[in-house]
Design a protein around this motif. Structure first.
Motif, PDB file in Angstrom:
ATOM      1  N   ARG A  64      -3.519  -8.690   3.263  1.00 36.53           N
ATOM      2  CA  ARG A  64      -4.226  -9.660   2.441  1.00 36.53           C
ATOM      3  C   ARG A  64      -3.752 -11.065   2.780  1.00 36.53           C
ATOM      4  N   ARG A  72      -8.778   1.462  -8.559  1.00 32.98           N
ATOM      5  CA  ARG A  72      -8.656   2.482  -7.513  1.00 32.98           C
ATOM      6  C   ARG A  72      -7.200   2.778  -7.205  1.00 32.98           C
ATOM      7  N   LYS A  84      -5.480   6.380  -7.584  1.00 34.58           N
ATOM      8  CA  LYS A  84      -4.956   7.049  -6.403  1.00 34.58           C
ATOM      9  C   LYS A  84      -3.562   7.607  -6.665  1.00 34.58           C
ATOM     10  N   ASP A  97      -7.029   0.688   2.362  1.00 30.16           N
ATOM     11  CA  ASP A  97      -7.516   2.056   2.134  1.00 30.16           C
ATOM     12  C   ASP A  97      -8.316   2.194   0.854  1.00 30.16           C
ATOM     13  N   PHE A 147     -15.164   4.779   2.665  1.00 28.47           N
ATOM     14  CA  PHE A 147     -13.796   4.271   2.708  1.00 28.47           C
ATOM     15  C   PHE A 147     -13.255   4.422   4.131  1.00 28.47           C
ATOM     16  N   VAL A 173     -10.016  -3.006  -7.373  1.00 26.75           N
ATOM     17  CA  VAL A 173      -8.888  -2.567  -6.559  1.00 26.75           C
ATOM     18  C   VAL A 173      -7.803  -1.977  -7.443  1.00 26.75           C
ATOM     19  N   LEU A 180     -10.363   0.115  -0.440  1.00 23.45           N
ATOM     20  CA  LEU A 180     -11.624  -0.625  -0.477  1.00 23.45           C
ATOM     21  C   LEU A 180     -12.637  -0.004   0.472  1.00 23.45           C
ATOM     22  N   THR A 181     -13.888  -0.111   0.103  1.00 21.95           N
ATOM     23  CA  THR A 181     -14.955   0.396   0.965  1.00 21.95           C
ATOM     24  C   THR A 181     -15.135  -0.571   2.141  1.00 21.95           C
ATOM     25  N   LYS A 241       2.045  -2.965   3.302  1.00 29.10           N
ATOM     26  CA  LYS A 241       0.986  -3.126   4.283  1.00 29.10           C
ATOM     27  C   LYS A 241      -0.173  -3.876   3.658  1.00 29.10           C
TER      28      LYS A 241
END
Lengths: 227, 800
Positions: free
Chosen positions: B321, B11, B15, A96, A138, B8, A98-99, B316
């Motif tokens: 990954r 973000r 978030k 979620d 996204f 990452v 990452l683009t 998840k």
């Protein structure tokens, strides 16, 4: 290419063993497009996970070409996993945070592909799936079908020889599902070996071989002929 | 790859705002405290390293031995340094400093009236060669070479002349002597143990012209030659003693010896030696260092706890990954980079915050925060190492947990976090153990402080003012006293050697008279009004009368002059108070002294020490202060009246009253500082720990939303829900409380063992600390549960 010998998978409960897979013998050749079908609980996903080296907890032998996977060291197994397999999930499972672009890039990063090469691979994929305009969005901003296309692009970005798909169209409506299956067909034509698990009989028609599973066993194994 | 990790991470942090906020705030507060403490400790460690060849500079300390008792002091005779320079080849150079503030203040006049100055010292002509402080004006070898020269520090020059430029050569009158300003130096750095405003040439002083082997009033410093062995040098000091001092002292029953102390060890060394500037007890530095590390640990633990608790949500992502080919080390890298990013951010914030709190910190600790140290190359390297270390420490456990998850289970969200739960629980226990432990320590330190300030000292320090006067005022002092008493602004006045809070003059009782014992005794020179003025309780005999001979009359040798002893002194001689009265003792004077009275023991020293024998002399000429008992009413008005009288009679002398109770409190300033610092840090620790608890409870509540909703539907009240959520945490807190209680008992014994007179530690510090933390924890949990409870069950259950 892949040979499974007497694969058993079971859960020990207090009084008995509950078998999820029992006595699976299966050979898959390079270039096949195999569809696994069967009711819920038949063991499709479990078999797919074992094939894709995601599950190592089973009895029996797994031969990949000349190599016995079950006896392989962790490091070699994970190298093999990286180089040969691509995965597509029912629930897309995009990251979620990452683009679109970055999601496709992730497996390439893990394969230590150089920056320039990454750019060109991703550009090709975006082009192929008509997603160039969406590359900076996204996952939450895409429709289900578009997300699954990204999922496929991501799965094939590392140029795997084998593509594994678990209910790839399960969350999609029929038009989108058809589009996805056509992509699979195309990949198959280009030489990728595809193994998919599905509930939908019509999806099997895109493939070359249909395996029906029931209660952890292979019930039927037939070749699909295209008219 | 790293770019991707960072992207990452960024973000992810963005978030989850609550999570990031708690971690960032917690870590930032911890890092600010840590950095501040580090800078403080660094400052204290950096003392006296700015002189070239500082590792060859030593201060000489002198030991006086007698009858198995030894006293080491940092002051030495004025003849010592010239003798050493002449006779000992190991000595490259040496200097002497005479800090007169031990005795009195000076009056400085630049033509615009007198100002009283304390930071005045004499130094000999080698001062600037041993301590190469930067001279802004004047030549290092000349500024202190002649009599009547004075060197000012830059800010002193600015204070008197408005500028530090062109001051050299100007005239200054100090204690009615004419001086020439021979040089201006940079202010003494805060991390030098030498600190004065004025340095006058020692040649101005009587002993500068004619050095003597007595008295020992001077600080002596030597700089040894690079190749010489300090041990050898110390050996040669013995020969000096034998040659010049031994015989004279032996007559008084003393032996003496000199020892060397590296100049860098003065500040943190033995505090009882005395120094130009009060030093720091090195144990405080250790305690602060430990506290700093504990605070960082609490901040890091917050991160670890939240990150692992939150791992469930990231199952998840990890599974995915892995399915895409991520190796364990790659996942590890990603999660560690996330914690590094957070640490980096909080470190940057901390440095900014440090700039903001620097002035406040300086005013509490008395130490300037050297921010330049942080942005120096070495500081930046250390900082980068620190970020890496903390980042890895914080990230390593969550990363192991996350990267170790099996992809299938992770994807199916089936991973149980049970494995990490006990680690998380122990970390919570640790956090609260530290919080409660610090809080208990704060209360222990504080209660001893309160005890010391409230204890019955055996004399009355309230409404008591001490007024220092100069020796040469002794002729007129009785007139001043009488005028003050007549004004009604004083009920009783006594001349005394010092305030009763610290009486230091050392004497000795020799066998003789009716006594056969020999022991050390403290002498307190006062006049006949002392008992009434400071409310000493006489338990036998009588107090001094006006007709009693004074000690100064003694030289005629005709009369026994009377003394008053304290209970301990009488006991030392094996008498009861009643028996002692009328007996005679030998204090080493021409004739024996008669015991006229015995007073109840009173604390004339810090409560760190036992009350020792004391002799009170009727000896007003040895006095330096007037102790004035003010009547009831507004002390400010009384003081104004007294000042009026003073200004009229001795206009040239400053009127500087000191309240004895305030001076008393000041004696315990390092304890007070410790209690303030403990208080601040335990507050910080509790705050960070509670924030972490809030985060953890949030996650637990989130995970149990469904359960709570079902309970609510089934009719659970809010209290029921809080109980459900709180139960687990309360067990952890209870365990932490038990451990902290054990620590608290250990700590209070350890802390209080330094005080001879100490408070009894009651159960209250423990009860209060533990309840306080429990209440805070319950409020935290209750708030969080209330939020979940107030959700509409229809919605939470439907979405499942």
């Amino acid at each position: 290419m892949i040979q499974l010998k007497e694969i058993d998978k079971f859960i020990e409960s207090r009084f008995q063993r509950v078998f999820i897979l029992k006595g699976i013998n299966l050979t898959i050749n390079e270039g096949e497009f195999v569809t696994l079908m069967g009711p819920s609980g038949a063991g499709k996903s479990t078999l797919l996970n074992i094939l894709g080296l995601l599950d190592e907890d089973y009895a029996g032998e797994y031969w990949f070409g000349e190599k016995n996977i079950t006896k392989m060291r962790d490091r070699d197994r994970s190298a093999l996993h990286k180089s040969e397999f691509g995965y597509i999930f029912q629930a897309y499972h995009l990251i979620d945070e990452l683009t679109v672009y970055e999601n496709i890039e992730t497996p390439l990063l893990y394969r230590k592909v150089s920056s320039n090469e990454r750019k060109s691979i991703i550009a090709d994929l975006l082009d192929r799936f008509n997603m160039v305009a969406k590359k900076d969005l996204f996952p939450a901003q895409l429709s289900g079908g578009q997300q699954q296309l990204v999922g496929i692009a991501r799965a094939i970005a590392g140029r795997p020889r084998i593509l594994l798909a678990d209910e790839p169209t399960g969350n999609l409506h029929s038009a989108q599902a058809q589009e996805i299956m056509e992509v699979f067909q195309e990949l198959h034509k280009e030489g990728t070996t595809i193994i998919q698990a599905t509930h939908a009989r019509e999806n099997a028609d895109y493939g070359t071989r249909l395996i029906q599973m029931l209660d952890g066993k292979i019930d039927q194994d037939e070749v699909i002929t295209h008219v | 790859m790293w770019k991707n990790y960072l992207k990452v991470s960024f973000r992810n942090l963005q978030k989850r705002k609550l999570y990031t906020g708690i971690n960032l705030l917690g870590l930032t507060i911890a890092v600010v405290s840590f950095l501040a403490i580090c800078l403080y400790i660094h400052h204290e460690w950096s003392y006296d390293k700015m002189y070239s060849g500082y590792d060859r500079i030593y201060r000489l300390n002198q030991e006086f031995r007698s009858e198995g008792q030894a006293e080491l002091v940092s002051s030495t005779p004025s003849s010592l340094i010239p003798t050493l320079i002449d006779e000992v080849p190991e000595v490259e150079n040496g200097t002497l400093i005479f800090d007169i503030s031990i005795f009195s203040t000076v009056m400085v006049d630049n033509g615009e009236g007198n100002q009283e100055e304390k930071a005045f010292a004499y130094a000999d002509e080698n001062f600037f060669k041993v301590f190469d402080f930067n001279l802004l004006a004047g030549n290092a070898s000349q500024v202190l070479a002649e009599p009547n020269q004075v060197v000012l520090t830059k800010s002193t020059a600015e204070r008197y002349f408005g500028t530090a430029n062109g001051v050299a050569g100007k005239a200054l009158k100090i204690d009615n002597r004419d001086y020439v300003v021979s040089g201006v130096m940079e202010d003494f750095p805060s991390n030098s143990h030498i600190n004065f405003d004025f340095l006058a040439s020692f040649k101005t002083h009587r002993h500068g012209k004619d050095p003597e082997w007595s008295p020992s009033n001077y600080y002596t410093y030597v700089k040894l030659k690079p190749e010489s062995d300090p041990q050898v040098f110390e050996g040669k000091l013995e020969q000096i003693v034998d040659k010049y001092l031994g015989k004279d002292l032996a007559e008084y029953g003393y032996e003496t010896a000199f020892f060397i102390q590296p100049v860098t060890q003065i500040h943190l060394g033995d505090q009882s030696l005395g120094s130009i500037k009060p030093g720091t007890d090195i144990r405080y530095l250790y305690i602060f260092g430990i506290v700093a590390i504990l605070l960082i640990a609490i901040g890091v633990i917050n991160y670890v706890n939240l990150a692992t608790a939150e791992a469930t949500e990231r199952n998840k992502e990890v599974g995915l990954r892995k399915a895409m080919g991520a190796g364990r080390s790659q996942l590890f890298g990603q999660f560690v980079s996330e914690s590094m990013l957070l640490t980096l951010a909080s470190t940057v914030l901390s440095i900014l915050a440090l700039y903001l709190i620097a002035p406040k910190f300086t005013s509490i600790s008395g130490v300037p925060l050297n921010m330049a140290l942080i942005i120096s190359p070495l500081g930046l390297i250390l900082m980068a190492g620190f970020i890496a270390l903390i980042g890895v420490l914080a990230g390593i456990y969550p990363s192991l947990i996350l990267s170790g998850m099996e992809p299938i289970k992770a994807l199916a969200n089936k991973t149980k976090m049970g494995g990490g739960a006990w680690v998380r629980k122990s970390l919570v226990v640790f956090q609260f153990f530290v919080s409660i432990g610090l809080l208990i320590s704060t209360f222990v330190v504080k209660s001893q402080l309160d005890y010391m300030q409230g204890v019955n000292l055996g004399y009355e320090k309230e409404h008591l003012v001490s007024l220092s006067y100069h020796y040469n005022m002794r002729e007129g002092i009785e007139t001043i006293k009488n005028e003050m008493l007549r004004s009604g602004a004083a009920t009783s006045i006594s001349r005394a050697a010092d305030m009763p809070i610290h009486v230091k003059a050392g004497y000795r009782v020799f066998p003789g008279g009716d006594n056969s014992r020999e022991f050390m005794i403290t002498g307190y020179s006062v006049d006949t009004h002392i008992l009434k003025t400071i409310d000493l309780e006489l338990i036998a005999g009588s107090q001094f009368s006006e007709n009693d001979p004074k000690r100064s009359d003694l030289e005629e040798g005709t009369e026994r002059f009377p003394v008053i002893l304290n209970e301990t002194a009488v006991k030392e001689m094996g008498w009861t108070a009643e028996e002692a009265v009328g007996k005679t003792i030998n204090l080493g004077f021409n004739s024996n002294s008669e015991i006229k009275g015995v007073v109840k023991d009173f604390y004339f020293n810090s409560l760190h020490y036992q009350v020792s024998p004391m002799v009170i002399f009727n000896d007003p000429d040895q006095s330096n202060v007037l102790l004035i008992k003010l009547p009831e009413g507004n002390p400010t008005e009384h003081l104004a009246t007294l000042e009026g009288i003073w200004k009229e009679l001795v206009p040239e002398r400053p009127f500087n009253p000191v309240f004895v109770d305030q001076a008393y409190e000041k004696m315990y300033s390092s304890e007070k500082q410790a209690s303030v610092i403990f208080g601040i840090f335990s507050g910080i620790a509790i705050f960070i720990a509670c924030m972490g608890l809030f985060g953890l409870v949030s996650y637990v509540a989130l995970r149990r939303t469904r359960e709570i909703s079902i309970r609510k539907v089934l009719g659970a009240t809010q209290e029921n829900v809080i109980k459900v959520l709180a139960a687990d945490f309360m067990k952890l807190l209870a365990l932490a409380a038990v451990l902290a209680t054990g620590f608290g008992i250990w700590f209070s014994n350890k802390w209080l063992q330094d005080f001879t007179y100490k408070t009894n530690i009651s159960i209250w510090p423990f009860v209060i600390s533990i309840s306080l933390v429990f209440i805070l924890a319950i409020v935290t949990i209750a708030y969080r549960s209330w939020k979940v409870y107030s959700l509409n069950p229809a919605k939470t259950l439907k979405s499942d």
